[in-house]
Design a protein around this motif. Structure first.
Motif, PDB file in Angstrom:
ATOM      1  N   GLU A  63       0.825  -1.219   0.000  1.00  0.00           N
ATOM      2  CA  GLU A  63       0.000   0.000   0.000  1.00  0.00           C
ATOM      3  C   GLU A  63       0.858   1.268   0.000  1.00  0.00           C
ATOM      4  O   GLU A  63       0.460   2.286  -0.569  1.00  0.00           O
ATOM      5  CB  GLU A  63      -0.949   0.008   1.199  1.00  0.00           C
ATOM      6  N   CYS A  92     -10.505  -0.799  -5.856  1.00  0.00           N
ATOM      7  CA  CYS A  92      -9.413  -0.047  -5.214  1.00  0.00           C
ATOM      8  C   CYS A  92      -8.327   0.418  -6.194  1.00  0.00           C
ATOM      9  O   CYS A  92      -7.672  -0.403  -6.847  1.00  0.00           O
ATOM     10  CB  CYS A  92      -8.800  -0.964  -4.155  1.00  0.00           C
ATOM     11  N   GLN A 131      -9.431  -4.456   6.592  1.00  0.00           N
ATOM     12  CA  GLN A 131      -9.669  -3.171   5.909  1.00  0.00           C
ATOM     13  C   GLN A 131     -10.601  -3.331   4.713  1.00  0.00           C
ATOM     14  O   GLN A 131     -11.388  -2.450   4.426  1.00  0.00           O
ATOM     15  CB  GLN A 131      -8.338  -2.539   5.501  1.00  0.00           C
ATOM     16  N   ASP A 134     -10.375  -6.257  -1.024  1.00  0.00           N
ATOM     17  CA  ASP A 134      -9.487  -5.986  -2.169  1.00  0.00           C
ATOM     18  C   ASP A 134      -8.062  -6.460  -1.903  1.00  0.00           C
ATOM     19  O   ASP A 134      -7.362  -6.896  -2.812  1.00  0.00           O
ATOM     20  CB  ASP A 134      -9.466  -4.480  -2.489  1.00  0.00           C
ATOM     21  N   TRP A 138      -5.663  -8.599  -4.357  1.00  0.00           N
ATOM     22  CA  TRP A 138      -4.385  -7.954  -4.719  1.00  0.00           C
ATOM     23  C   TRP A 138      -3.226  -8.927  -4.456  1.00  0.00           C
ATOM     24  O   TRP A 138      -2.379  -9.170  -5.310  1.00  0.00           O
ATOM     25  CB  TRP A 138      -4.277  -6.703  -3.863  1.00  0.00           C
ATOM     26  N   MET A 277      -9.721   8.889   2.867  1.00  0.00           N
ATOM     27  CA  MET A 277      -8.354   8.809   2.335  1.00  0.00           C
ATOM     28  C   MET A 277      -7.854  10.191   1.905  1.00  0.00           C
ATOM     29  O   MET A 277      -8.652  11.036   1.503  1.00  0.00           O
ATOM     30  CB  MET A 277      -8.338   7.919   1.076  1.00  0.00           C
ATOM     31  N   ILE A 329     -11.892   1.248  10.767  1.00  0.00           N
ATOM     32  CA  ILE A 329     -12.409   0.767   9.474  1.00  0.00           C
ATOM     33  C   ILE A 329     -13.222  -0.530   9.607  1.00  0.00           C
ATOM     34  O   ILE A 329     -14.061  -0.837   8.766  1.00  0.00           O
ATOM     35  CB  ILE A 329     -11.248   0.600   8.461  1.00  0.00           C
ATOM     36  N   THR A 359     -13.085   4.879  -5.438  1.00  0.00           N
ATOM     37  CA  THR A 359     -12.700   3.462  -5.505  1.00  0.00           C
ATOM     38  C   THR A 359     -12.436   2.843  -4.132  1.00  0.00           C
ATOM     39  O   THR A 359     -11.973   1.709  -4.060  1.00  0.00           O
ATOM     40  CB  THR A 359     -11.451   3.267  -6.400  1.00  0.00           C
ATOM     41  N   CYS A 360     -12.705   3.579  -3.064  1.00  0.00           N
ATOM     42  CA  CYS A 360     -12.540   2.991  -1.728  1.00  0.00           C
ATOM     43  C   CYS A 360     -13.760   3.262  -0.866  1.00  0.00           C
ATOM     44  O   CYS A 360     -13.751   4.177  -0.037  1.00  0.00           O
ATOM     45  CB  CYS A 360     -11.282   3.511  -1.029  1.00  0.00           C
ATOM     46  N   ASN A 362     -14.615   1.540   1.507  1.00  0.00           N
ATOM     47  CA  ASN A 362     -14.274   1.141   2.880  1.00  0.00           C
ATOM     48  C   ASN A 362     -13.772   2.306   3.725  1.00  0.00           C
ATOM     49  O   ASN A 362     -13.917   2.309   4.942  1.00  0.00           O
ATOM     50  CB  ASN A 362     -13.199   0.047   2.839  1.00  0.00           C
ATOM     51  N   ASN A 363     -13.160   3.259   3.072  1.00  0.00           N
ATOM     52  CA  ASN A 363     -12.645   4.425   3.793  1.00  0.00           C
ATOM     53  C   ASN A 363     -13.465   5.666   3.491  1.00  0.00           C
ATOM     54  O   ASN A 363     -12.996   6.779   3.724  1.00  0.00           O
ATOM     55  CB  ASN A 363     -11.188   4.678   3.383  1.00  0.00           C
ATOM     56  N   LEU A 389      -8.394   8.392  -4.068  1.00  0.00           N
ATOM     57  CA  LEU A 389      -7.060   8.371  -3.492  1.00  0.00           C
ATOM     58  C   LEU A 389      -5.976   8.438  -4.563  1.00  0.00           C
ATOM     59  O   LEU A 389      -4.964   9.109  -4.400  1.00  0.00           O
ATOM     60  CB  LEU A 389      -6.872   7.127  -2.620  1.00  0.00           C
TER      61      LEU A 389
HETATM   62  S1  SF4 Z   1      -9.041   0.087   2.295  1.00  0.00           S
HETATM   63 FE1  SF4 Z   1      -9.511   1.117   0.368  1.00  0.00          FE
HETATM   64  S2  SF4 Z   1      -7.587   1.969  -0.353  1.00  0.00           S
HETATM   65 FE2  SF4 Z   1      -7.092   0.471   1.228  1.00  0.00          FE
HETATM   66  S3  SF4 Z   1      -6.693  -1.408   0.094  1.00  0.00           S
HETATM   67 FE3  SF4 Z   1      -8.852  -1.448   0.678  1.00  0.00          FE
HETATM   68  S4  SF4 Z   1     -10.017  -0.550  -1.019  1.00  0.00           S
HETATM   69 FE4  SF4 Z   1      -7.813  -0.056  -1.268  1.00  0.00          FE
END
Ligand code: SF4
Length: 415
Positions: A63, A92, A131, A134, A138, A277, A329, A359-360, A362-363, A389
């Motif tokens: 990250e 993400c 978190q 994704d 990844w 973010m 989170i 794209t996030c 979650n945040n 982000l």
């Molecule tokens: S929390 Fe958001 S920015 Fe962080 S890895 Fe997951 S989707 Fe990506």
């Protein structure tokens, strides 16, 4: 009327020490990847790094590489490369930028650190889904590419209370990582080494909290934008003595600024809390925009996410499980709202900005009425800005500037 001024931002002297820490960190990883002398584990940013350190791995966090892709503004051109192999533009943009960089064989590390070509090859990848999901996808991508094991912790989401049964279940999953880590590292697990890593990590967390808490001073000696780079050592270095030494020096400088009544933003008039973010490719633009309006964005959910006050070296597995499950989170809206309300009070905030990062999800905490509920309870005005982000195609700079200026104008009228 708040007039926007051109501001030259003052750099913290200790940021050089933090910069050296990051350089040493990447050079050590690079040397290990080239020589094979030490094994390398990739870990998610709020994954079980302490276990990996205790097992003798050097730990790399993809990250932070993605954040560098964002801040160097390389990300936007790389995201379509990952889209082309099936990773949607809606997921993400850390993932898509990073995978795009891998496919194109480019890295901001090569630009910043002479002799480093890119991220160090992993021997194992370890995730925690606390978190988001994704991170697992990844890491699975790289697991296939490098043909190395991908293991992890499957966390709870939307947690109201962090119940003991949940802590036990996460702790058990953490313990179950060990046989694979022993096989890959060639080292036997040693509980005393884990206790030491947890002790150092807790110390790092406490120091980082003290650093961020200095923003409660009026004027604040630090901004959120400073924090997004200063936090590097807490993310990649927690569990090491070197990270803790950096934060001691930084803390001294910040306390001196407080004693001298020296604000990070000259003539601070307005104090803002940032939720969500950062926009990595616009850190400097945003820092200057707010400073020019005599406004300090001084506290955030994001930078505080690397505070793990539950860590306890005498109870390493359970306390790690608790620390990584009680994170903002991972929580349901009610505990999140209580947390933000405490932050607003502690930092004596005039307004909140929510960043809705496309794209996030979650945040991004502004999608289900939270801003309106918090404003109703506290009377503190809020603004939502739309952006991302890493993907700069999702950002309108003009719109952001106009909205921020109007918001500060509103705060000025309320003063
Ligand atoms: S929390 Fe958001 S920015 Fe962080 S890895 Fe997951 S989707 Fe990506």
């Amino acid at each position: 009327m708040v007039e926007e001024k051109k501001i030259k931002l003052k750099r913290l002297e200790s940021s050089k020490i933090l910069g050296k820490f990051m350089a040493d960190y990447y050079y050590e990883l690079d040397a290990a990847a080239k020589s094979g002398e030490k094994k390398i584990a990739w870990c998610t940013s709020v994954g079980p790094a302490e276990i990996l350190r205790a097992m003798g791995f050097l730990v790399y966090f993809p990250e932070t590489h993605s954040a560098m892709l964002g801040s160097s503004r390389m990300a936007t051109d790389l995201i379509p490369k990952a889209n082309a192999i099936g990773y949607s533009p809606d997921i993400c943009s850390y993932l898509t930028a990073d995978v795009g960089a891998y496919l194109e064989k480019v890295s901001p590390l090569a630009k910043v650190f002479k002799g480093i070509e890119g991220p160090p090859k992993p021997d194992v990848l370890v995730f925690n889904t606390n978190q988001c999901r994704d991170v697992q996808d990844w890491f699975n991508f790289y697991g296939e590419e490098y043909d190395v094991p991908v293991i992890g912790v499957h966390s709870y989401v939307g947690v109201q209370e962090v119940e003991d049964s949940r802590v036990k279940s996460i702790a058990k999953q953490m313990e179950e990582l060990i046989p694979t880590l022993e096989r890959v590292s060639g080292n036997k697990f040693d509980i005393d080494r884990l206790k030491e890593a947890v002790r150092l990590s807790r110390e790092c967390s406490d120091l980082w909290k003290l650093v961020l808490d200095t923003a409660a001073a009026k004027p604040s000696p630090i901004t959120f934008f400073d924090g997004t780079t200063l936090m590097g050592a807490a993310v990649v270095g927690r569990g090491t003595q070197e990270a803790n030494d950096c934060y001691r020096t930084l803390l001294e400088e910040l306390n001196q600024r407080i004693a001298d009544k020296e604000g990070a933003v000259p003539d601070e008039r307005f104090r803002i809390y940032w939720d969500g973010m950062p926009v990595w490719g616009r850190l400097s633009t945003h820092a200057k925009l707010f400073a020019g309006l005599q406004t300090n964005v001084l506290a955030s959910t994001y930078c505080n996410s690397w505070i793990f006050s539950a860590l306890d070296p005498d109870d390493p597995f359970d306390s790690m499980a608790r620390a990584y499950t009680e994170l903002f989170i991972v929580r349901a809206d009610a505990p999140k709202e209580a947390y933000i309300r405490n932050m607003l009070e502690f930092f004596k905030v005039d307004g909140i900005i929510y960043h809705d990062a496309k794209t996030c999800p979650n945040n991004s905490n502004c999608r289900y009425g939270m801003p309106q509920r918090i404003e109703k309870l506290t009377g503190i005005p809020c603004l939502t800005i739309n952006g991302d982000l890493n993907d700069l195609r999702l950002i309108s700079d003009e719109q952001t500037k106009t909205n921020v200026e109007a918001f500060i104008e509103q705060l000025d009228e309320n003063k």
